[in-house]
Design a protein around this motif. Sequence first.
Motif, PDB file in Angstrom:
ATOM      1  N   LEU A 117       0.834  -1.203   0.000  1.00  0.00           N
ATOM      2  CA  LEU A 117       0.000   0.000   0.000  1.00  0.00           C
ATOM      3  C   LEU A 117       0.868   1.251   0.000  1.00  0.00           C
ATOM      4  CD1 LEU A 117      -2.875  -0.619   2.533  1.00  0.00           C
ATOM      5  CD2 LEU A 117      -3.110   0.234   0.224  1.00  0.00           C
ATOM      6  N   LEU A 118       1.892   1.216   0.836  1.00  0.00           N
ATOM      7  CA  LEU A 118       2.786   2.356   0.961  1.00  0.00           C
ATOM      8  C   LEU A 118       3.444   2.667  -0.371  1.00  0.00           C
ATOM      9  CD1 LEU A 118       4.337   4.345   2.778  1.00  0.00           C
ATOM     10  CD2 LEU A 118       5.965   2.540   3.193  1.00  0.00           C
ATOM     11  N   PHE A 162       1.091   4.273  -2.767  1.00  0.00           N
ATOM     12  CA  PHE A 162       0.892   5.705  -2.543  1.00  0.00           C
ATOM     13  C   PHE A 162       2.124   6.509  -2.916  1.00  0.00           C
ATOM     14  CE2 PHE A 162      -2.933   4.644  -0.361  1.00  0.00           C
ATOM     15  CZ  PHE A 162      -3.710   5.762  -0.595  1.00  0.00           C
ATOM     16  N   MET A 163       3.298   5.944  -2.650  1.00  0.00           N
ATOM     17  CA  MET A 163       4.504   6.680  -2.993  1.00  0.00           C
ATOM     18  C   MET A 163       4.605   6.904  -4.491  1.00  0.00           C
ATOM     19  SD  MET A 163       7.220   5.029  -0.387  1.00  0.00           S
ATOM     20  CE  MET A 163       8.659   5.846  -0.986  1.00  0.00           C
ATOM     21  N   THR A 189       1.975   6.833  -6.791  1.00  0.00           N
ATOM     22  CA  THR A 189       0.897   7.580  -7.454  1.00  0.00           C
ATOM     23  C   THR A 189       0.743   9.013  -6.972  1.00  0.00           C
ATOM     24  OG1 THR A 189      -0.662   6.696  -5.866  1.00  0.00           O
ATOM     25  CG2 THR A 189      -0.508   5.562  -7.976  1.00  0.00           C
ATOM     26  N   THR A 190       1.383   9.376  -5.901  1.00  0.00           N
ATOM     27  CA  THR A 190       1.173  10.735  -5.420  1.00  0.00           C
ATOM     28  C   THR A 190       2.450  11.553  -5.509  1.00  0.00           C
ATOM     29  OG1 THR A 190       1.693  10.117  -3.160  1.00  0.00           O
ATOM     30  CG2 THR A 190      -0.607   9.996  -3.803  1.00  0.00           C
ATOM     31  N   VAL A 191       2.291  12.828  -5.349  1.00  0.00           N
ATOM     32  CA  VAL A 191       3.446  13.719  -5.319  1.00  0.00           C
ATOM     33  C   VAL A 191       3.440  14.462  -3.991  1.00  0.00           C
ATOM     34  CG1 VAL A 191       3.745  14.085  -7.772  1.00  0.00           C
ATOM     35  CG2 VAL A 191       2.066  15.418  -6.530  1.00  0.00           C
ATOM     36  N   LEU A 192       4.610  14.800  -3.555  1.00  0.00           N
ATOM     37  CA  LEU A 192       4.704  15.580  -2.322  1.00  0.00           C
ATOM     38  C   LEU A 192       4.150  16.978  -2.583  1.00  0.00           C
ATOM     39  CD1 LEU A 192       8.172  14.652  -0.908  1.00  0.00           C
ATOM     40  CD2 LEU A 192       6.030  14.468   0.279  1.00  0.00           C
ATOM     41  N   ARG A 193       3.451  17.477  -1.625  1.00  0.00           N
ATOM     42  CA  ARG A 193       2.963  18.842  -1.741  1.00  0.00           C
ATOM     43  C   ARG A 193       4.148  19.785  -1.749  1.00  0.00           C
ATOM     44  NH1 ARG A 193      -1.613  18.680   2.493  1.00  0.00           N
ATOM     45  NH2 ARG A 193      -2.937  17.381   1.205  1.00  0.00           N
TER      46      ARG A 193
END
Lengths: 154, 211
Positions: free
Chosen positions: A26-27, A30-31, A33-37
């Motif tokens: 899961l981690l 998420f790492m 598919t997402t980007v850091l704000r």
Amino acid sequence: MGKFGKKNKVSENIPTSALPDIIFMLLFFFMVTTVLRDQEILVEQKIPQATQLQKLQKKTLISYMFIGKPKNVALYGSEPRIQANDALMNPSDIVQWVNQERDLLPEADRGGITISLKVDKDVKMGPISDVQTELREADARRVLYASVGKVANN
Amino acid sequence: MARKKNRMVQEVNAGSMADIAFLLLIFFLVTTTIASDKGILNVLPPKVDPNVPPPDIQKNERNIYTILVNANDDLLVEGEYRENADGLDKDVKAFVLNFGAPDEEAAALYNSLPASLQAEAARNPESSDHPSEAVVSIKTNRGTSYEKYLEVLDLVKKAYFDIYATRANLTTDEYRALGGKDDAEQALIDKGKEGIAMQISIAEPDKLGSN
């Protein structure tokens, strides 16, 4: 009759060693598919919906511009404002900002700079057209009206 | 003289690892956003040079599909009042594919279209001559909401993408997803677009309405 043998009591250990693996999966999902704000957004963002969405191939060419009512009304007022690079700006600063953004790109890609306009849906066309006029002035003519997918209701 | 230790089945306690992984997971959930680089792509016209007078383009009224949106988000499409934008994509499609008075080139284009698109051609003399003449013009007001503007632009784009997709033998979603990454994809894109350019004109909003 009554010959049900009693089962021996065994100390029951539920194997949990697979649990970390699942969570790591899961981690990683998420790492990936997402980007850091990377910046704090100072204006309201309720992105409008549309159906004909396109995805850009080269993400590096995109520069983001946020337009909406400031979240901190006491400080910035309630008129829609433009945000780029962590700061609110006036339409007259756009040309300079576009040139800065363009300078960050490799020489060959400078013509393809795309401005992604993330506009709150309550904004009126007046400020948008001012921004577009400035973008034309800065010769950054590829514009992406950011929007989220709409579920078709038929 | 090393003594042999008792070999026991050794199990590493991995229970707390799950907790650590959960912590990491929650950290990522909180600090990241799902990237949304999707949207409606539009290319603005080049800036106007004040020294060069605007080119004098004679377009027949019938070749321009005018969509006006006022400050109350009401629509005036080709002179007709509309309460909402439903069905606008069908009308735009019919307008583009009208083939009212095709020249030689447009007649060849017409013959190259698949039958389902040929059937759309109403050949109405009041509507557009042929696709390369047809222009869809969207004019808003400074008080028009951005949401409405995007909705209208979305529907006009849908009309064009529908046409392109039918020509390339794909569904509209598949066509839009084409990125032109390799030659095969590029060929499909070109096949859809050939001869029917997306001509959407976005007029500068007039000063009426709020701010």
